[in-house]
Design an enzyme around this catalytic site. Structure first.
Site, PDB file in Angstrom:
ATOM      1  N   HIS B 262     107.895  85.907  30.327  1.00 21.01           N
ATOM      2  CA  HIS B 262     108.665  84.662  30.271  1.00 21.01           C
ATOM      3  C   HIS B 262     108.472  83.963  28.914  1.00 21.01           C
ATOM      4  O   HIS B 262     109.448  83.661  28.213  1.00 21.01           O
ATOM      5  CB  HIS B 262     108.212  83.753  31.422  1.00 21.01           C
ATOM      6  CG  HIS B 262     108.933  82.454  31.501  1.00 21.01           C
ATOM      7  ND1 HIS B 262     109.961  82.221  32.384  1.00 21.01           N
ATOM      8  CD2 HIS B 262     108.788  81.291  30.808  1.00 21.01           C
ATOM      9  CE1 HIS B 262     110.408  80.988  32.224  1.00 21.01           C
ATOM     10  NE2 HIS B 262     109.708  80.405  31.286  1.00 21.01           N
ATOM     11  N   GLU B 263     107.227  83.747  28.560  1.00 22.43           N
ATOM     12  CA  GLU B 263     106.964  83.042  27.298  1.00 22.43           C
ATOM     13  C   GLU B 263     107.398  83.882  26.106  1.00 22.43           C
ATOM     14  O   GLU B 263     107.834  83.350  25.082  1.00 22.43           O
ATOM     15  CB  GLU B 263     105.490  82.648  27.196  1.00 22.43           C
ATOM     16  CG  GLU B 263     104.975  81.747  28.341  1.00 22.43           C
ATOM     17  CD  GLU B 263     105.807  80.495  28.574  1.00 22.43           C
ATOM     18  OE1 GLU B 263     106.491  80.040  27.636  1.00 22.43           O
ATOM     19  OE2 GLU B 263     105.797  79.961  29.711  1.00 22.43           O
ATOM     20  N   HIS B 266     111.039  83.209  25.408  1.00 19.81           N
ATOM     21  CA  HIS B 266     111.189  81.991  24.589  1.00 19.81           C
ATOM     22  C   HIS B 266     110.870  82.283  23.120  1.00 19.81           C
ATOM     23  O   HIS B 266     111.574  81.851  22.207  1.00 19.81           O
ATOM     24  CB  HIS B 266     110.234  80.909  25.083  1.00 19.81           C
ATOM     25  CG  HIS B 266     110.653  80.238  26.357  1.00 19.81           C
ATOM     26  ND1 HIS B 266     111.883  79.648  26.513  1.00 19.81           N
ATOM     27  CD2 HIS B 266     109.989  80.019  27.526  1.00 19.81           C
ATOM     28  CE1 HIS B 266     111.965  79.115  27.729  1.00 19.81           C
ATOM     29  NE2 HIS B 266     110.833  79.326  28.363  1.00 19.81           N
ATOM     30  N   GLU B 292     115.925  78.870  28.445  1.00 19.00           N
ATOM     31  CA  GLU B 292     115.483  79.428  29.730  1.00 19.00           C
ATOM     32  C   GLU B 292     116.236  80.702  30.071  1.00 19.00           C
ATOM     33  O   GLU B 292     115.700  81.583  30.750  1.00 19.00           O
ATOM     34  CB  GLU B 292     115.643  78.394  30.843  1.00 19.00           C
ATOM     35  CG  GLU B 292     114.705  77.197  30.718  1.00 19.00           C
ATOM     36  CD  GLU B 292     113.225  77.575  30.658  1.00 19.00           C
ATOM     37  OE1 GLU B 292     112.848  78.601  31.251  1.00 19.00           O
ATOM     38  OE2 GLU B 292     112.460  76.852  30.002  1.00 19.00           O
TER      39      GLU B 292
END
Lengths: 498, 498
Positions: B262-263, B266, B292
Site C-alpha cells: 500500500h505505502e 503511494h 489512494e
C-alpha cells in the site's frame, strides 16, 4: 515594569530559534537517515531555511526593539535574563546584518553538498575528489569572515564564531605550553607492544546496551533523549526535552562506550539550560570550549577514572565474559588510559589527543591565512603528523580525511576540543571542592550529585554570559594548562606504578 | 519567449515548497523518532514553519507575477507545464490569501498537539481525554472552511481540500450504490468460522525482509526510499529521490505485507512525478483519490491477485515454513481475499473495507454539519458499526480511536480511500488493455511494465491537471462503482468455487 517591546522581541527571536531547530532536524536526518538520492533536494532545503532564518534575523524591527529595550536592560543586574537577552540579541543582530542573505544560503547549501562529498571521498580514500569542496569552503568562510569582522584576522573571526572573544594568541599561549609536555608524556609512556584490550570481538548489541546504560547512569532520560547511528558521532538539540545523540559501533572496537559518554556530556549541558531561556538565543551552551569541557569531563575525567571503572567494569566483563573475564580491573583501566601513537583522533587516548588537535589547528590556520594551499594539505598533514606522533600516515582515510569538520567549513572549531579538555579538569576540581566524596560516589555508580552541581553552576546559565565570564564563574579563573598537565602526569605515573 | 516573471515565480514557489518539505520532515520525525518529551517544542516549531510558509504563499508579489504571466499562459496548450503552473499557483494563492496566517499556524500547532493526545488516548482507550482535542479540530476546520470557501457547505470545502471539485453529492452517488452491494457481499461470503491464516506466529525480522523485497519488486529503490516504523503507517515525500515509507509489524499478524504494498503504491506515484515539476506545486500526486487509487491498486488489484501470489507465496512459505508449508496456495489466496467482519479498517479485507469507510464518512459529515456532537461520537460509531458490520464494538481502541486522521482534522479524507479503491479497478483495466499479459508477468514477479505504464500515464503528470481531468485521462472516464463491484463479485465467486 517590563516593556511591551520585550514580548515582541522574544516572539521574533522564538521564530528564528524554531527555524534554526528545523534546520537542525533536516541536517540530523541528512546524516542519520536520508537515502543517498536525497542529497540535492536537502542541500537546497537547508539553503532555503538558512535564508528564511537570516532574513528574520536581520529585520529592522529587531533593531528598533533592541534600541527601545536598552535603557530597561541597562537598569538590570548584568546577569538578569533580560539584560543578557538584549546583549546577546544585539550582538547576533549586528553580526548577521553584515552578512548578505544570499551568502548565508550559499553557505548552508554548500555545507550540505560538501558533507556528502566528504563522506564519499573518505569512503573511497580520494582526497582529490574532496579538494574542490574544501577549496570552496575555505573561500566561503573567508568571505563570511570579511563580512562579519572586517577588522579581525580571518582566523580570529572564525575562532570568534565558536568562542566569542577567543583569539589565535590565546590558543597559541596554551598550546605552546602543551605541545612539548604532551610530546614528552607520549614519548615516555607510549608502549607500542602493549596489547590493546579495547580491540577484539565485541558484539554490537551488547555495546549498545552498555552505551544506553551509561547515558542513563549519568542522568539522561529516554523521555527526552534519543541515540542513533552516524558516520561521525554528534549531539544536537531540537528543543526542550528533545535531545539527539549519535554514535557508532564496530564489532572489533569497544571505544563506543567513550563516544556515548562524550555525547552524553554534550547532551546534559544542553538539556540543563534553564527552561526560562527556551526559544531564545540564550538557550543551550555558552561556547564550544564550554561544550567540549563537558563532553570531555564525562568521557575522561569521570569515564577514564579508576573509581568509575570500579563500578562499571564488572558490567562490561559481564557483557563480554570471553574477552574480559580474565582481564583484571587494573589492566583494563590502564588500557583505557595508556598513551598511544594512533591515527584517529576520536579514538585517541587522553594524552596524545592534544597532539591531534595541535596538528589540525596549525593546518587550518595555514589554510585560512593562505600559507597552505588545499592541494598541499595531505602532504602537510602527513609530514607534520609524523613529526608530532611519530607515525607515517598510510592513507588519507587515516589522515586528512578522517574528520567531517572541514567539510562544513568549521575552521576554528578544533582548538576548542583541546581547550575544552584543559578546562574540564579545572571544572572537575571545582566540583570536587564542593563534593569531596565524588570518587566514592562514582564507585557506587552515583553521578547525580556531580550532574546536579554542573547543572546548577554551569548548564542552567545557558549562554547568558560571555564565554570567558562563564568560564571564570564555573572554573574560578581563565583557562590554564597546568592543572590539565598535572592531572595527566599524575594519572600516567600511577598507571606505570600499578 | 518565456517571460522573466516565470523564473521569479518559480523561485518563490520553490522556497514555499522547501518550507513545506521541511514541515514534512519535522512531522515525520515526530511520528517516527521523536522522544516523548519533545512534543511541545515540536508543535511550536510546526506552527512557526506553517506561519512562515503561509506568509510567503500570500505575498502580493506572487499575485503580481501571476497577473503578468496570465497572457503568456493563455497562449499555451492547457497541459503545458507553465500553463498548469500558473493555473495551480493562482488557485493556491487565492485560497491561501483567504486564510489568516495566525490560523494557519494555530492549525499546524494544534494538529501536532492533537496527534499526541490521540496516541495517548488510543493507548489508554480513553476517548474522554481525546474529546477536547477533537472538538478543537472540528472548530478549527470549520473556521478554515469559512475562510476559504464561504459559499460552500463546510464539508464540501473539506472534501475540496483533498480532491479539488469533489462534493458530498458525488460521494453520495457512489456510496449509495456501494453500500447495499457491499453489505450483501459481506453477508453472502463472510464465514466467521474460517481460520485466519494471517494470524499466527510470524517473526518480525522475516516480515521486514518480505516487505523490503516487495517494495524492490514493485520498482522502489533504497537509493531514494526508506522504510521505518510508526503507529500509523504513512508515506511522505521530502524531495526528488527522498521518499519515506512507514509501516508496522506485529508478531501475530502477517498483514504487514499489504501495508508495505500500500505505502509503496503511494511512494511510486510521488516518485514518478516528472523532475521538471520539482519544487513547484505541480510535483507529486494530483489528489487524494488518485493517490489512494495507486496504494490500493498495488495493495489489492496486484497484491491480492492469484498471479501475484503464484510468484510470491513460495517466498512467504520459505520465510515461515512452520506456519505455511502445509497451506496450499489456493487456501492462502482465499485467506487474503475472504470477506470478513472485523474491527480495524487498515486490516480489513477488500470487500468489507468500503463499509468501514462509509461509516467514517457518515460520521464526519455529521460532526461537521453539527448534527453529531463530539461527545456522542463513540455511541454513534458503535451503533452504526453494528448496523453496517454486524459486530458489537468492545472498546474505543477497536472503534472510534483506531485512526489518526481526525486528530489532524482531516475530515473529508476518508471517502477518498474508497473512491480510490473504486478508481484503482478502472485504472487497472486500462493498464490491462495496454498490456494484455499482465497476469503472466506478475506470475514471474515482473512489475516493471505495469509500473512504467502507470508512470507514463499517471505519475509523471504530477498535479498538472485538475483531479477530475487526470482521472478521465488515466481511467477513460469518471469514477464508476460498477467495475469495482464486478471485480469484487467475480473474485469472491471464484474463491467460493475454488
Amino acid at each position: 515594569m517590563v516593556p511591551a517591546a520585550l514580548g515582541e522581541l522574544k516572539e521574533r527571536l522564538g521564530t528564528i530559534s524554531d527555524l534554526q531547530h528545523a534546520h537542525s532536524v533536516l541536517e540530523w536526518d541528512m546524516e542519520v537517515w536520508m537515502p543517498p538520492g536525497g542529497g540535492d533536494s536537502r542541500a537546497t532545503q537547508l539553503g532555503t531555511l538558512a535564508a528564511v532564518a537570516h532574513e528574520r534575523q536581520i529585520q529592522d524591527r529587531i533593531g528598533e526593539l533592541l534600541a527601545e529595550l536598552e535603557p530597561y536592560a541597562a537598569g538590570l543586574p548584568p546577569d538578569h535574563d533580560d539584560a543578557c537577552l538584549v546583549r546577546v540579541a544585539k550582538r547576533d543582530w549586528e553580526r548577521m546584518r553584515r552578512v548578505p542573505t544570499s551568502l548565508a544560503a550559499e553557505m548552508a547549501t554548500t555545507q550540505a553538498e560538501s558533507y556528502r562529498a566528504w563522506v564519499a571521498a573518505r569512503e573511497d580514500d580520494d582526497f582529490h575528489a574532496f579538494r574542490p569542496w574544501l577549496e570552496r569552503m575555505v573561500d566561503l568562510r573567508l568571505r563570511l569572515a570579511a563580512c562579519i569582522d572586517p577588522d579581525l584576522e580571518p582566523y580570529d573571526s572564525m575562532l570568534d564564531e565558536f568562542e566569542e572573544g577567543l583569539r589565535q594568541d590565546d590558543v597559541q599561549r596554551v598550546f605552546s605550553v602543551l605541545q612539548p609536555e604532551l610530546t614528552e608524556l607520549v614519548a615516555e609512556h607510549a608502549d607500542p607492544d602493549e596489547e590493546d584490550i579495547l580491540r577484539g570481538d565485541f558484539d554490537v548489541g551488547a555495546q549498545q546496551v552498555l552505551s544506553r546504560e551509561l547515558i542513563e547512569a549519568f542522568g539522561g532520560s529516554w523521555e527526552a533523549f534519543r541515540l542513533d547511528l552516524t558516520v561521525h558521532p554528534f549531539q544536537v538539540t531540537f528543543g526542550r526535552d528533545d535531545i539527539r545523540l549519535t554514535t557508532r559501533y564496530a564489532e572489533d572496537d569497544l571505544n563506543s562506550v567513550f563516544t556515548a559518554m562524550h555525547e552524553c556530556g554534550h547532551a546534559l549541558y544542553e538539556w540543563g539550560s534553564s527552561p526560562n531561556l527556551d526559544r531564545t538565543p540564550l538557550a543551550g551552551c555558552a561556547s564550544s570550549i564550554l561544550h567540549e569541557s563537558q563532553s570531555r569531563l564525562w568521557e575522561n575525567v569521570v569515564g577514564r577514572s579508576l573509581p568509575f571503572w570500579r563500578w562499571f567494569y564488572p558490567r562490561v566483563q559481564h557483557a563480554f565474559p570471553d574477552q574480559l573475564a580474565d582481564v583484571p580491573l587494573e589492566r583494563f583501566h590502564r588500557a583505557v588510559n595508556r598513551a598511544q601513537r594512533t591515527f584517529i583522533r576520536v579514538d585517541a587516548d587522553e594524552t596524545s589527543y592534544g597532539l591531534h588537535i595541535i596538528l589540525r589547528t596549525e593546518l587550518e590556520r595555514a589554510l585560512v591565512s593562505g600559507d597552505l594551499a588545499v592541494k598541499d594539505l595531505p602532504d602537510a598533514w602527513n609530514s607534520r603528523f609524523e613529526q608530532l606522533l611519530g607515525l607515517p600516515v598510510p592513507d588519507d582515510r587515516l589522515g586528512v580525511l578522517q574528520d567531517s569538520h572541514w567539510s562544513g567549513g568549521s575552521f576554528g572549531y578544533f582548538p576548542t576540543y583541546l581547550l575544552g579538555s584543559v578546562l574540564s579538569v579545572q571544572v572537575a576540581e571545582k566540583a570536587r571542592d564542593a563534593i569531596p566524596d565524588l570518587d566514592e560516589q562514582w564507585e557506587r555508580g552515583e553521578f547525580a550529585p556531580l550532574h546536579e552541581w554542573l547543572r546548577e553552576n554551569l548548564y542552567s546559565l545557558g549562554s547568558k554570559l560571555a564565554p570567558s565570564d562563564t568560564i571564570i564563574r564555573v572554573a574560578g579563573g581563565p583557562i590554564d594548562p597546568e592543572p590539565y598537565l598535572a592531572y595527566l602526569r599524575e594519572k600516567l605515573t600511577a598507571l606505570q606504578a600499578a
